[in-house]
Scaffold this active site. Structure first.
Site, PDB file in Angstrom:
ATOM      1  N   LYS A 118       0.820  -1.217   0.000  1.00 44.57           N
ATOM      2  CA  LYS A 118       0.000   0.000   0.000  1.00 44.57           C
ATOM      3  C   LYS A 118       0.851   1.263   0.000  1.00 44.57           C
ATOM      4  CE  LYS A 118      -4.407  -1.728   1.414  1.00 44.57           C
ATOM      5  NZ  LYS A 118      -5.611  -1.637   2.189  1.00 44.57           N
ATOM      6  N   LYS A 210      -5.126 -10.262  -6.251  1.00 46.82           N
ATOM      7  CA  LYS A 210      -6.325 -10.401  -5.422  1.00 46.82           C
ATOM      8  C   LYS A 210      -7.414  -9.428  -5.883  1.00 46.82           C
ATOM      9  CE  LYS A 210      -6.463  -8.035  -1.293  1.00 46.82           C
ATOM     10  NZ  LYS A 210      -7.194  -7.788  -0.069  1.00 46.82           N
ATOM     11  N   LYS A 213     -10.823  -3.696  -3.556  1.00 46.10           N
ATOM     12  CA  LYS A 213     -11.601  -2.456  -3.734  1.00 46.10           C
ATOM     13  C   LYS A 213     -10.776  -1.387  -4.422  1.00 46.10           C
ATOM     14  CE  LYS A 213     -13.547  -2.727   0.895  1.00 46.10           C
ATOM     15  NZ  LYS A 213     -12.424  -2.828   1.830  1.00 46.10           N
TER      16      LYS A 213
HETATM   17  N1  AQP Z   1      -9.991 -11.012  -2.699  1.00 47.57           N
HETATM   18  C1  AQP Z   1     -10.360 -11.459  -1.509  1.00 47.57           C
HETATM   19  N2  AQP Z   1     -10.649 -12.760  -1.338  1.00 47.57           N
HETATM   20  C2  AQP Z   1     -11.045 -13.238  -0.119  1.00 47.57           C
HETATM   21  N3  AQP Z   1     -11.164 -12.447   0.982  1.00 47.57           N
HETATM   22  C3  AQP Z   1     -10.892 -11.130   0.844  1.00 47.57           C
HETATM   23  N4  AQP Z   1     -10.911 -10.096   1.699  1.00 47.57           N
HETATM   24  C4  AQP Z   1     -10.545  -8.966   1.058  1.00 47.57           C
HETATM   25  N5  AQP Z   1     -10.268  -9.229  -0.219  1.00 47.57           N
HETATM   26  C5  AQP Z   1     -10.468 -10.566  -0.396  1.00 47.57           C
HETATM   27  C6  AQP Z   1     -11.297 -10.221   3.102  1.00 47.57           C
HETATM   28  O1  AQP Z   1     -12.363  -9.308   3.343  1.00 47.57           O
HETATM   29  C7  AQP Z   1     -12.266  -8.843   4.698  1.00 47.57           C
HETATM   30  C8  AQP Z   1     -12.384  -7.344   4.717  1.00 47.57           C
HETATM   31  O2  AQP Z   1     -11.285  -6.782   4.030  1.00 47.57           O
HETATM   32  P1  AQP Z   1     -11.069  -5.222   4.076  1.00 47.57           P
HETATM   33  O3  AQP Z   1     -11.967  -4.546   3.142  1.00 47.57           O
HETATM   34  O4  AQP Z   1     -11.169  -4.723   5.446  1.00 47.57           O
HETATM   35  O5  AQP Z   1      -9.598  -5.002   3.623  1.00 47.57           O
HETATM   36  P2  AQP Z   1      -8.764  -5.591   2.469  1.00 47.57           P
HETATM   37  O6  AQP Z   1      -8.360  -6.977   2.787  1.00 47.57           O
HETATM   38  O7  AQP Z   1      -7.645  -4.646   2.282  1.00 47.57           O
HETATM   39  O8  AQP Z   1      -9.763  -5.588   1.215  1.00 47.57           O
HETATM   40  P3  AQP Z   1      -9.536  -4.980  -0.178  1.00 47.57           P
HETATM   41  O9  AQP Z   1     -10.740  -5.113  -0.983  1.00 47.57           O
HETATM   42  O10 AQP Z   1      -8.292  -5.526  -0.781  1.00 47.57           O
HETATM   43  O11 AQP Z   1      -9.371  -3.449   0.114  1.00 47.57           O
HETATM   44  P4  AQP Z   1      -8.250  -2.489  -0.353  1.00 47.57           P
HETATM   45  O12 AQP Z   1      -8.256  -2.545  -1.832  1.00 47.57           O
HETATM   46  O13 AQP Z   1      -8.685  -1.171   0.197  1.00 47.57           O
HETATM   47  O14 AQP Z   1      -6.978  -3.001   0.244  1.00 47.57           O
HETATM   48  C9  AQP Z   1     -10.943  -9.347   5.260  1.00 47.57           C
HETATM   49  O15 AQP Z   1     -11.203 -10.485   6.062  1.00 47.57           O
HETATM   50  C10 AQP Z   1     -10.175  -9.752   4.036  1.00 47.57           C
HETATM   51  O16 AQP Z   1      -9.267 -10.804   4.305  1.00 47.57           O
END
Ligand code: AQP
Length: 347
Positions: A118, A210, A213
């Protein structure tokens, strides 16, 4: 005294929730409601660790916080039986995070891959909050002395760090923990629950990345707010390879896009990969049609319920406030105990 078996997990309000969040985390949250006391949190303090333009500013944050709450409830989380709230309403999270800032070591945090990804190349410009994020995450979990945390695969390293922090706190303050009547350890070594067929849902544009968002392409993910036509379009455009779907799982090796789509279908329908391949081996076009059907039939009712809930923001806010009061009733005594253990005088 044995601690209650308690689940804690959180989701950041940083934009549209996607199928990865849903299959990797939220569906697990729903399943665990029958076996544990559950605390589900919209982690808004984590959202502000990235630049303001990413989380959308004050109004964007408020809307996204309500939207994640709506997604929880629309997916089947019951805020009466369990606790649903947003992190910033319970000050004990930030309070314990400070104590953990003094327990965790710089070297531990420097190894966190999420920070590296990040922060990117411009590390000097990353917020201190982004660096200290895992300490706040450890505090989120441990302020409730939660025993289990359901998360996607990407959060594994942060959970290992939470265990390291708990172990170091228990070790450094062992005498005081015993003297205060808490036995040998105050914090549990929380177990991650990273299970199920979709612990790592991948991007629809690149099966090695992965689903996220923050991906700049909206075609890389299925959002929980996408309508049926958008879901169909995104799956039809999803990248695949020239080979047909194999008859057996071995045939998916080194085929990240094909594996991902099969995994998504298996998770959506509760079927095994073997079973899916046995029925749908052959051209992708036929498989994509059933995939669209499965996704639309699972997500459409959630989407409609989210829209209904979002039309009454006051009710969402009331749920979050009530949840915060219940959460604080657990967090406050734990934080007071931490203060006594550490030697911080309190009222
Ligand atoms: N691609 C994924 N597959 C399975 N699980 C996922 N999680 C996130 N992406 C995947 C799980 O969703 C929960 C909440 O995640 P979060 O939104 O708090 O943060 P993150 O993991 O950083 O999700 P993003 O979408 O990837 O957000 P950004 O892009 O902002 O970093 C967690 O349990 C996570 O494991």
């Amino acid at each position: 005294m044995a601690l209650p078996q308690r689940v804690f997990s959180g989701v950041q309000p940083t934009g549209n929730l996607h199928l990865g969040n849903y299959l990797g985390a939220i569906t697990r949250f729903v399943e665990l409601q029958d076996s544990y006391d559950c605390i589900y949190c919209v982690v808004d303090l984590h959202a502000i660790t990235v630049p303001l333009s990413v989380w959308g500013g004050p109004e964007g944050l408020r809307t996204a916080t309500r939207q994640v709450t709506a997604a929880f409830i629309a997916s089947g989380i019951d805020p009466e039986r369990h606790i649903v709230f947003n992190q910033s309403q319970v000050g004990e999270h930030a309070e314990l995070a400070w104590v953990f800032n003094c327990v965790a070591r710089l070297g531990w945090l420097s190894r966190m891959t999420q920070f590296k990804e990040k922060a990117g190349k411009d590390r000097e410009n990353a917020s201190v909050g982004l660096f200290a994020y895992p300490n706040l995450m450890a505090a989120d979990i441990l302020v409730y002395r939660a025993t289990h945390v359901p998360v996607g695969e990407d959060q594994k390293q942060h959970l290992e760090l939470a265990r390291d922090i708990a172990a170091k706190f228990n070790h450094d303050f062992a005498e005081s923990i015993a003297a205060n009547g808490h036995g040998e350890a105050f914090f549990p070594l929380t177990e991650p629950l990273i299970t199920g067929p979709a612990t790592r849902v991948m991007s629809l544009r690149d099966g090695t990345k992965k689903m996220s968002k923050s991906d700049s392409s909206d075609y890389s993910r299925i959002n929980l707010t996408d309508d049926a036509d958008t879901i169909a379009l995104k799956f039809r455009k999803a990248r695949t390879d020239p080979e047909p779907l194999p008859t057996e799982i071995d045939g998916l090796a080194d085929r990240p896009e094909a594996s991902n789509l099969v995994g998504i279908f298996a998770a959506l329908t509760g079927r095994s990969t073997d079973d899916v391949l046995a029925e749908f081996s052959g051209p992708f076009s036929r498989f994509k049609e059933v995939l669209v059907e499965a996704a639309v039939s699972k997500l459409s009712p959630i989407n409609a319920e989210m829209r209904r809930l979002m039309s009454e923001p006051d009710q969402i806010d009331a749920i979050l406030t009530k949840g915060a009061e219940r959460a604080q009733a657990i967090a406050r005594p734990n934080m007071d105990a931490v203060k006594d253990i550490v030697g911080l005088l309190r009222r």
